[in-house]
Design an enzyme around this catalytic site. Structure first.
Site, mmCIF file in Angstrom:
data_model
loop_
_atom_site.group_PDB
_atom_site.id
_atom_site.type_symbol
_atom_site.label_atom_id
_atom_site.label_comp_id
_atom_site.label_asym_id
_atom_site.label_seq_id
_atom_site.Cartn_x
_atom_site.Cartn_y
_atom_site.Cartn_z
ATOM 1 N N ASP A 54 0.774 -1.250 0.094
ATOM 2 C CA ASP A 54 0.159 -0.147 0.163
ATOM 3 C C ASP A 54 0.700 1.193 0.458
ATOM 4 O O ASP A 54 1.715 1.350 0.129
ATOM 5 C CB ASP A 54 -0.597 0.376 1.304
ATOM 6 C CG ASP A 54 -2.012 -0.876 1.010
ATOM 7 O OD1 ASP A 54 -2.156 -1.305 0.179
ATOM 8 O OD2 ASP A 54 -1.894 -1.291 2.711
ATOM 9 N N ASP A 60 0.504 7.422 8.136
ATOM 10 C CA ASP A 60 1.246 6.746 8.482
ATOM 11 C C ASP A 60 2.608 6.593 8.540
ATOM 12 O O ASP A 60 2.822 5.916 10.126
ATOM 13 C CB ASP A 60 0.798 5.345 7.163
ATOM 14 C CG ASP A 60 -0.084 4.627 6.465
ATOM 15 O OD1 ASP A 60 -1.040 4.834 7.448
ATOM 16 O OD2 ASP A 60 -1.176 5.925 5.375
ATOM 17 N N GLU A 83 3.102 -2.640 10.267
ATOM 18 C CA GLU A 83 2.676 -2.846 9.329
ATOM 19 C C GLU A 83 3.539 -2.027 7.995
ATOM 20 O O GLU A 83 4.003 -2.902 7.049
ATOM 21 C CB GLU A 83 0.686 -2.700 8.544
ATOM 22 C CG GLU A 83 1.227 -2.367 7.256
ATOM 23 C CD GLU A 83 -0.898 -2.164 7.067
ATOM 24 O OE1 GLU A 83 -0.999 -1.428 7.928
ATOM 25 O OE2 GLU A 83 -1.081 -2.454 5.813
ATOM 26 N N GLU A 84 4.185 -1.411 8.507
ATOM 27 C CA GLU A 84 5.148 -0.329 7.868
ATOM 28 C C GLU A 84 6.188 -0.420 7.645
ATOM 29 O O GLU A 84 6.708 0.651 6.809
ATOM 30 C CB GLU A 84 4.446 1.431 8.360
ATOM 31 C CG GLU A 84 3.032 2.019 8.300
ATOM 32 C CD GLU A 84 2.391 2.040 7.328
ATOM 33 O OE1 GLU A 84 3.418 2.179 6.397
ATOM 34 O OE2 GLU A 84 1.434 1.109 7.538
ATOM 35 N N ASP A 102 -0.546 -2.550 13.637
ATOM 36 C CA ASP A 102 -1.721 -1.735 12.679
ATOM 37 C C ASP A 102 -1.110 -0.611 13.129
ATOM 38 O O ASP A 102 -2.131 -0.012 13.264
ATOM 39 C CB ASP A 102 -1.897 -2.080 11.568
ATOM 40 C CG ASP A 102 -3.137 -1.212 10.265
ATOM 41 O OD1 ASP A 102 -1.685 -0.314 10.076
ATOM 42 O OD2 ASP A 102 -3.331 -1.903 10.262
ATOM 43 N N LEU A 104 -1.529 2.667 10.885
ATOM 44 C CA LEU A 104 -2.887 3.551 11.237
ATOM 45 C C LEU A 104 -3.436 2.770 10.188
ATOM 46 O O LEU A 104 -2.968 2.319 8.572
ATOM 47 C CB LEU A 104 -2.214 5.261 10.568
ATOM 48 C CG LEU A 104 -3.016 6.140 10.506
ATOM 49 C CD1 LEU A 104 -4.096 6.246 8.868
ATOM 50 C CD2 LEU A 104 -3.545 6.466 11.250
ATOM 51 N N ASP A 105 -4.328 2.268 10.934
ATOM 52 C CA ASP A 105 -5.908 1.148 9.926
ATOM 53 C C ASP A 105 -6.548 2.452 9.543
ATOM 54 O O ASP A 105 -7.664 3.099 9.948
ATOM 55 C CB ASP A 105 -6.325 0.002 10.823
ATOM 56 C CG ASP A 105 -6.978 -0.543 10.214
ATOM 57 O OD1 ASP A 105 -7.056 -1.535 9.046
ATOM 58 O OD2 ASP A 105 -8.379 -0.572 10.110
ATOM 59 N N GLU A 266 -3.510 -7.757 12.342
ATOM 60 C CA GLU A 266 -5.191 -7.072 12.421
ATOM 61 C C GLU A 266 -5.769 -8.291 12.724
ATOM 62 O O GLU A 266 -6.835 -7.699 13.899
ATOM 63 C CB GLU A 266 -5.661 -6.741 10.769
ATOM 64 C CG GLU A 266 -4.418 -5.626 10.710
ATOM 65 C CD GLU A 266 -4.901 -4.938 8.733
ATOM 66 O OE1 GLU A 266 -4.957 -3.810 8.719
ATOM 67 O OE2 GLU A 266 -5.123 -6.147 7.694
#
Ligand code: AFP
Length: 318
Positions: A54, A60, A83-84, A102, A104-105, A266
């Site tokens: 993404d 984020d 996630e980043e 995560d 910033l979901d 998540e």
């Protein structure tokens, strides 16, 4: 009502590291919440693709920095897996906890002022190669939580003794418990799915949703309502509040065979919170918390919510 710190001391009197960690994470969430409410050009794409492919947006990256700082400052985290970031950040090999996050979901909702959040899974430090430390089944989680940055900033938290709901008091910057032992209604007539993917779903999912759409005239003999916010935290928050079932199944798009959502940071934390609120969470047939991950960023088909509806879905043999 109790503050987050007081509640944690009641729930986990012996577990100082967990209390330290959540106090630090709550400060970071407060900062993110203030930044979001001030507005700004948060949705701009500033970086490369993240580990999941993404595009990275300003918020984020900021959220990842803030939560990494919090984890580092707490001095109780051995490895931080986000996630980043492609790989875990190793902080202190001797520390007792591992964080999967995560930061910033729902970031595609930033520009439109719709609720977004931060999802957190806390695991024990298993020792050995800390790059692999988060490769543990969800059943091993010591705690799970998500913050929702919305009209109110809220926190759903479990340490395995029920799920509690907190709200940020912006005047003092403290999370205060507003509901102890949240319970998800067992039955529901509301579902959440991105229906634009209907033609791509595998046949059992098409049959299940088709039966819901038939309403009173179909095999379910009642009408169902549909809601889809497109932020997992916001859809989950609604389900904690009034029940419902959320579905992000696999489909026939390349890289979506096992859905979109990530198992470790998540599905696992959300499933722990959901089960502690007497809901259920599966990949269609297996309990999410029993799945043994193979890779940090792996995806999983994700179905969760009101218990009776989640078990009904198992009949469709997804
Ligand atoms: P973003 O963080 O890229 O906005 O993704 C949000 C998310 O992971 C989750 O919060 C939503 O439930 C899901 O993706 C929405 O996915 P679709 O855009 O495919 O409906």
């Amino acid at each position: 009502m109790d503050s987050l710190d007081t509640r944690l001391k009641i729930l986990e009197p012996e577990n100082k590291p967990l209390i330290e960690l959540f106090n630090a994470l709550a400060v970071a969430a407060n900062e993110i919440s203030v930044r979001i409410s001030r507005g700004g050009d948060f949705g701009s794409i500033i970086g490369d693709e993240n580990a999941d492919g993404d595009a990275q947006k300003a918020l984020d990256v900021l959220a990842d920095e803030k939560f990494l700082e919090a984890a580092t400052g707490s001095k109780v985290v051995a490895a931080y897996c986000s996630e980043e970031q492609d790989h875990a950040v190793i902080l202190d090999e001797s520390a007792p906890l591992v964080v999967a996050i995560d930061p910033l979901d729902g970031s595609s909702n930033i520009d439109v002022n719709v609720s977004i959040g931060t999802i957190i899974s806390v695991l024990p430090n298993p020792g050995g190669d800390l790059q692999q430390a988060v490769i543990q089944s969800g059943e091993r989680q010591l705690a799970a939580a998500f913050f929702v940055y919305g009209p109110q900033t809220t926190l759903f938290l479990t340490t395995g003794k029920g799920t509690d709901l907190f709200r940020l008091d912006p005047d003092v910057g403290i999370f205060v418990m507003i509901e102890e032992g949240v319970l998800i209604p067992e039955e529901t007539s509301e579902y959440a799915i991105n229906a634009s993917n209907a033609r791509r779903w595998f046949p059992p999912m098409q049959r299940y949703i088709g039966d819901l759409i038939l309403g009173e005239e179909g095999p379910r003999e009642r009408n169902f309502n549909m809601r889809w916010i497109g932020s997992l935290v916001a859809d989950a928050g609604r389900i904690f509040n009034r029940g419902g079932v959320f579905l992000y199944p696999g489909d026939n798009r390349p890289n979506y065979e096992t859905g979109r959502l990530r198992l470790i940071y998540e599905a696992n934390p959300v499933s722990f919170l959901i089960e502690q609120a007497h809901g259920a969470a599966t990949d269609g047939s297996n309990r999410i918390l029993e799945i043994m991950p193979k890779a940090i960023h792996e995806r999983v088909p994700f179905i969760f919510g009101s218990k009776v509806e989640v078990s009904w879905i198992a009949n469709y043999e997804l």
